[in-house]
Design a protein around this motif. Sequence first.
Motif, short mmCIF file in Angstrom:
data_model
loop_
_atom_site.label_atom_id
_atom_site.label_comp_id
_atom_site.label_asym_id
_atom_site.label_seq_id
_atom_site.Cartn_x
_atom_site.Cartn_y
_atom_site.Cartn_z
N GLU A 1 -18.13 -59.23 16.73
CA GLU A 1 -16.87 -59.19 16.03
C GLU A 1 -15.68 -59.01 16.99
OE1 GLU A 1 -20.01 -59.05 13.48
OE2 GLU A 1 -19.61 -57.43 14.90
N ASN B 1 -26.85 -45.90 11.13
CA ASN B 1 -25.40 -45.88 11.37
C ASN B 1 -24.61 -45.45 10.13
OD1 ASN B 1 -26.13 -46.83 13.83
ND2 ASN B 1 -25.23 -48.87 13.59
N ASP C 1 -19.37 -59.26 9.20
CA ASP C 1 -20.57 -60.01 9.55
C ASP C 1 -20.55 -61.37 8.87
OD1 ASP C 1 -21.59 -57.92 11.12
OD2 ASP C 1 -22.36 -56.91 9.33
N LYS D 1 -16.37 -53.25 3.13
CA LYS D 1 -15.30 -52.29 2.90
C LYS D 1 -14.28 -52.90 1.95
CE LYS D 1 -16.32 -48.79 5.66
NZ LYS D 1 -16.50 -47.39 5.15
N ASP E 1 -16.56 -57.87 4.75
CA ASP E 1 -17.64 -57.59 5.70
C ASP E 1 -17.45 -58.55 6.86
OD1 ASP E 1 -20.00 -57.28 7.13
OD2 ASP E 1 -21.17 -56.87 5.32
N ASN F 1 -26.45 -57.45 11.31
CA ASN F 1 -25.76 -56.69 10.26
C ASN F 1 -25.46 -55.29 10.77
OD1 ASN F 1 -24.65 -55.96 7.86
ND2 ASN F 1 -26.58 -55.83 6.73
N ASP F 2 -24.36 -55.19 11.48
CA ASP F 2 -23.96 -53.91 12.05
C ASP F 2 -22.67 -53.38 11.44
OD1 ASP F 2 -22.47 -55.94 13.09
OD2 ASP F 2 -22.33 -55.09 15.10
N ASN F 3 -22.20 -54.05 10.34
CA ASN F 3 -20.97 -53.61 9.69
C ASN F 3 -21.19 -53.53 8.18
OD1 ASN F 3 -18.79 -53.75 11.96
ND2 ASN F 3 -19.93 -55.66 12.14
N ASP G 1 -20.20 -56.58 21.15
CA ASP G 1 -19.90 -56.74 19.72
C ASP G 1 -19.41 -58.18 19.45
OD1 ASP G 1 -19.41 -56.39 17.08
OD2 ASP G 1 -17.80 -54.91 17.33
#
Length: 731
Positions: free
Chosen positions: A168, A302, A237, A208, A235, A203-205, A166
Motif C-alpha cells: 500500500e 494484528n 487491500d 474502515k 479496504d 490481507n494486512d488491512n 508495504d
Amino acid sequence: MMWAEPADHQLSIKDLPYTGVHSKKQTKEHMLITGEGAGIIFVIDDKSGNIHATKTLDREERAQYTLTAQAVDRNTNRPLEPPSEFIVKVQDINDNPPEFLYENYHANVPERSNVGTSVIQVTASDADDPTYGNSAKLVYSILEGQPYFSVEAQTGIIRTALPNMDREAKEEYHVVIQAKDMGGHMGGLSGTTKVTITLTDVNDNPPKFPQSVYQMSISEAAIPGEEAGRVKAKDPDIGENGLVAYNIIDGDGIEMFEITTDYETQEGVVKLKKHLDYETKKTYSLKVEAANVHIDPKFINNGPFKDTVTVKISVEDADEPPVFLAPSYIFEVEENASPGVSVGRVHAKDPDAKNSPIRYSIDRHTDLDRYFDISPEDGSIMAIKRLDREEIAWHNISVYAAEIHNRHHEAKVPVAIKVTDENDNAPKFTEAYETTVCEKRQSNEPLITITAEDKDDTANGPRFIFSLPPEIIHNPNFTLHDNRDNSASVIARRTSFSRQMQDVYFLPIVISDAGKPPLSSTNTLTIRVCGCDGDRISCNPEAYTLNAGLSTGALIAILACIVILLVIVVLFVTLKRQKKEPLIVFEEEDVRENIITYDDEGGGEEDTEAFDIATLQNPDGINGFIPRKDIKPEYQYMPRPGLRPAPNSVDVDDFINTRIQEADNDPTAPPYDSIQIYGYEGRGSVAGSLSSLESATTDSDLDYDYLHNWGPRFKKLADLYGSKDTVEDDS
C-alpha cells in the motif's frame, strides 16, 4: 610466437594479428601446407618454412585448426618426406563481456515478506573460455534497488533486504543487476539487466468506515426490496483480500431492513424488508458491520479485520392508497337465487391520518357478463343475475377501493365467489344407449349395462336409482336390475323373440338422484331384435320378411310382374317418340315455336328455353334484354349501348339481325350449336297471303269444309303473330 612442431606436437598462437609461426628446416626443399584455413588464414614461407596468420583469429568462432605440412622437391615437386599434421590451438583472451539471458526480468514477491526471501534468479553467460584464466568467471552485484533488495554474488539470486515492505506504500521496484567477469576484478568486462519487482497483496488491512454515522430516509409508501441507502467501508487491500461483507448486527430496525453487498462497488445496500407506517414509527436505527471475506492467518494477531457504523433511517410520510382488511375474500351464494341477493362485503380503510372516505367498484374486466354489482359506499356485493353452478361454479372478480378525493390512489383485492349447488338437474343416460337381442337367446347374461350422469354436485347427484315405470314393471319382455354402483343391467325375460311380430322395443327407464328433493328422468333404451347365426347377426327386417314369409313361387311371380311393367314402359316411350306433333298448335294461349337442332346431345329441357319467341308475336313490343335461361350468368349482362328499341315499323329481318348481334356480343352465353327458326310472316309482305283457301285447284286433297270451320281460328292465330295477311273466312 611459437615454433611449429611435428605432428605429435601442438602449436599455440595468441589471437594477435598477423603473428607468424616458424619451423626450422635443415634442407632447402620447398614446403607446402594443406588443411583447414590453408592458403586463406594460414600461409607458409616455402624458403624459411615460417607459417603466418593472414587475419585476426577469434577463439569464439573457431578454437583450433588442423594443418598438414610436407616437404617437396623444388624442381620435381616430389615428396621428400612423409606429411606431418599440426594442430593450431587459438589461445583465449578476455574479449567478450557477460550477457544476461533476458534484457528485462519481472518478478513478484508478497508484501511484508521476511528478509532474505528469494525473489528471482538472474543468469548471465560469457563467451570466453571458462577453462582458461578468469575470462569467464562472473560475479553479480546490485547497482540499483538498495536497500530493499540484494543479490548473491555467485548465483545471481535476488532476495529481499528490508522487512515489512508495504504494498500500500509502494507496489513496484526497479532493480539493476550487474555481472562482471575476471572474478569481478579491475579490468574485467561487465553486463547489466533490469528486474521489475512487484509486491503482491496480502490481507494486512481491515476495512474502515470513513464516518461513524450514516443518515438515510425512505417513504412509507416504499415497497419491500426498495433501496434506502448505501454505506461503504474502505479496504486498501485488493482482490479477494479487499472483499467486504456487510451485516446488520443490532438496532431497532433489524426486522424492517436488510443489507446486501454490491461486490462491484464494495458497498453495503440497505433495503426495505417490510412495509413501513409513518403513523406507527418514524425513525429506525441500525448497527452495520463490515468484515473481510478472506482473512490471512498470519495477520490475525494484528487485530479484528472488521469495523462497525451506525445507520439512522427516517420514515417520510406519504399519501397511501386504501388498504383492504383482508388480502383476499371468499364468499358463497346459492345458485338460482333471486337477483339482488347479498353475496358478501369487502372493507378497506385509508391508512393516512386524515382517513379519507372510500369508494368501491368492480373491475369489469373480471366480470364481463355483469353477474355482480357492489355498493360504492360500504362494499356490499350482490348478485344481479341468476347464477347456474353447472355453467360457472366459481366467479373470480376483483374489487377496487379508492379515496374519494384522490382517485389515483386505489387498492385492488381478489374476490372468489362460490356458487353452491341446488338439485336442479335430473340424471340421464351418459350416452344414447342401444342394444340387440337375438331371436333365439343362448345366454341369460344381461343385454347391456347402463350408467347415468348428473350435472349437479355429488351431494345432489349419485347415488343413482334405476327402475322401470310402474305401468311396465311387470312387462313380459324385459326387466331391470339396479347394480347399486350407479349402473343398472337390462335382462331379457323371454328366451325367444320374433322379428315378424316386433323388430324394435323401446324400454323406458327411470333414473333418480340422491338430491333433496330428488329429481328423476325417464330415458329410453332401444332394443333391436336380430337374427343370430353363430357370430353373424342380422338385424334387417326386410330381408328377413322376404326370406321367411314368401315362397319361391311368389318371388318368381313378383319378378315376372316387374319385367312386364318394364316392357310396358319401354313400349310407351317408343310410341310417344314416333307420334307426330301437329304443325300448328291451336290453343288460345300464347303461341311459341322453337325448333332447336343439335349435332350432339344437348342439355335437355333447359335448351327449349334458350330463346323466347314471345317478342316475335308482337313486333311493337319493347326491344328489351331477355337473359339466357339455359345457363347461370356470372354477372348481370346489360344491353350494349347503341342498340335502341325497334320502332313500330321494324321489319322481322332487322329484328332477327338485332337479336343475332345481341347473342354474338353476349359474354355470359356459350356458343351453343343450335339453329333458331322463326315461323313468322311480317307486315306488308309483297308476296301476299300464302293461304291455300283461295286456290282454284279442285284436285286438292284439302278438306275445305274443315278449313272453312277453322278459318276464324287461323285469323285469330294470324292476329296473334301481328300479320296483316289474315286468313279469310269463306263462310
